[in-house]
Design a protein around this motif. Sequence first.
Motif, mmCIF file in Angstrom:
data_model
loop_
_atom_site.group_PDB
_atom_site.id
_atom_site.type_symbol
_atom_site.label_atom_id
_atom_site.label_comp_id
_atom_site.label_asym_id
_atom_site.label_seq_id
_atom_site.Cartn_x
_atom_site.Cartn_y
_atom_site.Cartn_z
ATOM 1 N N HIS A 1 0.970 -3.530 -0.339
ATOM 2 C CA HIS A 1 1.016 -4.157 -1.660
ATOM 3 C C HIS A 1 0.768 -3.120 -2.754
ATOM 4 O O HIS A 1 1.436 -3.143 -3.798
ATOM 5 C CB HIS A 1 -0.019 -5.274 -1.741
ATOM 6 N N MET A 2 -0.162 -2.207 -2.522
ATOM 7 C CA MET A 2 -0.431 -1.174 -3.518
ATOM 8 C C MET A 2 0.743 -0.211 -3.639
ATOM 9 O O MET A 2 1.074 0.237 -4.741
ATOM 10 C CB MET A 2 -1.726 -0.417 -3.161
ATOM 11 N N ARG A 3 1.382 0.105 -2.536
ATOM 12 C CA ARG A 3 2.551 0.981 -2.605
ATOM 13 C C ARG A 3 3.687 0.316 -3.377
ATOM 14 O O ARG A 3 4.381 0.957 -4.161
ATOM 15 C CB ARG A 3 3.020 1.364 -1.201
ATOM 16 N N LEU B 1 -3.091 -6.614 -6.254
ATOM 17 C CA LEU B 1 -4.453 -6.259 -5.870
ATOM 18 C C LEU B 1 -4.681 -4.827 -6.330
ATOM 19 O O LEU B 1 -4.049 -3.892 -5.835
ATOM 20 C CB LEU B 1 -4.640 -6.375 -4.352
ATOM 21 N N ASP B 2 -5.555 -4.662 -7.306
ATOM 22 C CA ASP B 2 -5.726 -3.363 -7.947
ATOM 23 C C ASP B 2 -6.778 -2.485 -7.282
ATOM 24 O O ASP B 2 -6.709 -1.261 -7.380
ATOM 25 C CB ASP B 2 -6.099 -3.560 -9.418
ATOM 26 N N CYS B 3 -7.756 -3.106 -6.626
ATOM 27 C CA CYS B 3 -8.828 -2.306 -6.027
ATOM 28 C C CYS B 3 -9.386 -3.000 -4.794
ATOM 29 O O CYS B 3 -9.581 -4.219 -4.786
ATOM 30 C CB CYS B 3 -9.945 -2.071 -7.046
ATOM 31 N N LEU B 4 -9.642 -2.220 -3.765
ATOM 32 C CA LEU B 4 -10.354 -2.667 -2.569
ATOM 33 C C LEU B 4 -11.648 -1.887 -2.488
ATOM 34 O O LEU B 4 -11.640 -0.646 -2.547
ATOM 35 C CB LEU B 4 -9.515 -2.408 -1.315
ATOM 36 N N VAL B 5 -12.774 -2.597 -2.360
ATOM 37 C CA VAL B 5 -14.065 -1.949 -2.163
ATOM 38 C C VAL B 5 -14.555 -2.277 -0.758
ATOM 39 O O VAL B 5 -14.950 -3.411 -0.471
ATOM 40 C CB VAL B 5 -15.104 -2.408 -3.204
ATOM 41 N N ASN B 6 -14.495 -1.290 0.116
ATOM 42 C CA ASN B 6 -14.982 -1.450 1.487
ATOM 43 C C ASN B 6 -16.476 -1.153 1.499
ATOM 44 O O ASN B 6 -16.908 -0.002 1.650
ATOM 45 C CB ASN B 6 -14.240 -0.496 2.425
ATOM 46 N N GLY C 1 -3.253 1.503 -7.493
ATOM 47 C CA GLY C 1 -4.359 0.896 -6.754
ATOM 48 C C GLY C 1 -5.430 1.920 -6.422
ATOM 49 O O GLY C 1 -5.186 3.132 -6.456
ATOM 50 N N THR C 2 -6.613 1.413 -6.121
ATOM 51 C CA THR C 2 -7.742 2.275 -5.749
ATOM 52 C C THR C 2 -8.453 1.674 -4.546
ATOM 53 O O THR C 2 -8.739 0.475 -4.524
ATOM 54 C CB THR C 2 -8.753 2.405 -6.898
ATOM 55 N N ILE C 3 -8.712 2.510 -3.562
ATOM 56 C CA ILE C 3 -9.509 2.108 -2.403
ATOM 57 C C ILE C 3 -10.825 2.866 -2.478
ATOM 58 O O ILE C 3 -10.846 4.104 -2.476
ATOM 59 C CB ILE C 3 -8.778 2.417 -1.090
ATOM 60 N N VAL C 4 -11.920 2.125 -2.609
ATOM 61 C CA VAL C 4 -13.252 2.720 -2.680
ATOM 62 C C VAL C 4 -13.981 2.429 -1.378
ATOM 63 O O VAL C 4 -14.226 1.268 -1.040
ATOM 64 C CB VAL C 4 -14.060 2.159 -3.865
ATOM 65 N N GLY D 1 0.701 6.744 -6.330
ATOM 66 C CA GLY D 1 -0.145 6.331 -7.433
ATOM 67 C C GLY D 1 -1.425 5.641 -6.996
ATOM 68 O O GLY D 1 -2.050 4.933 -7.785
ATOM 69 N N ILE D 2 -1.831 5.856 -5.746
ATOM 70 C CA ILE D 2 -3.015 5.204 -5.182
ATOM 71 C C ILE D 2 -4.122 6.242 -5.019
ATOM 72 O O ILE D 2 -3.883 7.368 -4.571
ATOM 73 C CB ILE D 2 -2.694 4.560 -3.820
ATOM 74 N N ASP D 3 -5.342 5.855 -5.385
ATOM 75 C CA ASP D 3 -6.506 6.724 -5.221
ATOM 76 C C ASP D 3 -7.372 6.230 -4.065
ATOM 77 O O ASP D 3 -7.522 5.018 -3.866
ATOM 78 C CB ASP D 3 -7.356 6.738 -6.491
ATOM 79 N N ALA D 4 -7.960 7.160 -3.319
ATOM 80 C CA ALA D 4 -8.927 6.845 -2.268
ATOM 81 C C ALA D 4 -10.197 7.618 -2.576
ATOM 82 O O ALA D 4 -10.181 8.844 -2.685
ATOM 83 C CB ALA D 4 -8.389 7.221 -0.897
ATOM 84 N N VAL D 5 -11.298 6.894 -2.744
ATOM 85 C CA VAL D 5 -12.531 7.476 -3.258
ATOM 86 C C VAL D 5 -13.705 7.132 -2.342
ATOM 87 O O VAL D 5 -13.765 6.033 -1.781
ATOM 88 C CB VAL D 5 -12.819 6.941 -4.683
ATOM 89 N N LEU D 6 -14.638 8.059 -2.217
ATOM 90 C CA LEU D 6 -15.865 7.840 -1.461
ATOM 91 C C LEU D 6 -17.047 7.738 -2.418
ATOM 92 O O LEU D 6 -17.206 8.579 -3.308
ATOM 93 C CB LEU D 6 -16.108 8.992 -0.490
#
Length: 274
Positions: free
Chosen positions: A119-121, A75-80, A126-129, A168-173
Amino acid sequence: MKPDTVLITGCSSGIGRATARAFLDEDWIVYATARNPADIETLGEAGCELATLDVTDQGDVERVVDRIVDEEGKLDCLVNNAGYAQFGPTEDVPTEVLDRQFEVNVNGPHRLTRAVLPHMREQESGTIVNVSSVAGRIAFPGSGAYCGSKFALEAMTDALRNEVSEYGIDAVLVEPGPVETQFTDRADDQLDELERSGAYESLYSLFEDSEALGGGGPGAISPARVAEDILDAASSTKPPARYPSGTVAQIAVLGRFLPDVVQDSIWRFLKRLV
């Protein structure tokens, strides 16, 4: 190489629907979700994988994330994106209504984030938006519940960004201003359910204008414009921490740097205009 995979919440309309289509156009494997699967049937016809997901239901969250990992192996990206606005003066908003606002807008993204991070770790990427709002940076009268939930989401994401960077995981707003959606319809419904104290009728008069709730008017941008920022965040190797979406958002977030006395004077001036 296998295409990247994204999980998007709140795809029944507006930003969520536009985001699903934007990722599809870039050949991602898109898992589009909503509480009511009938609302996203057209996305399935367009090529999305569909899933029923209520972000307040831990069982739903675990089931959907496990399914994606089983089917795609990653799972490469989660968009909340799922969320709504509870407007109303602080005195008129019952605590149980405030709890519901935070349950969807804050606890929902928290549940999804906790579910995807192991899973991302493991894959070390991975990216969480998290789709926030300009209301996550500056509060306005009659919006304490909604702005409070977005302020909380911003704080949680800021903390998360530095917690997971080593993996290696990004968290973005992503912080939209007014967007051309049906966002105001539910906001109006939530407002109508409140028992008014009678002390804040000038605020209610302001909210009776749908443009005041951010659903249109000068400066409003399309859901597709917000989706562009979400896709950019997911695709960038080093995305910025924040994407203010649209000119109004870019200007409005600067308001947080004004002295409190200046901000208060602005609100008093606007109140006299109502």
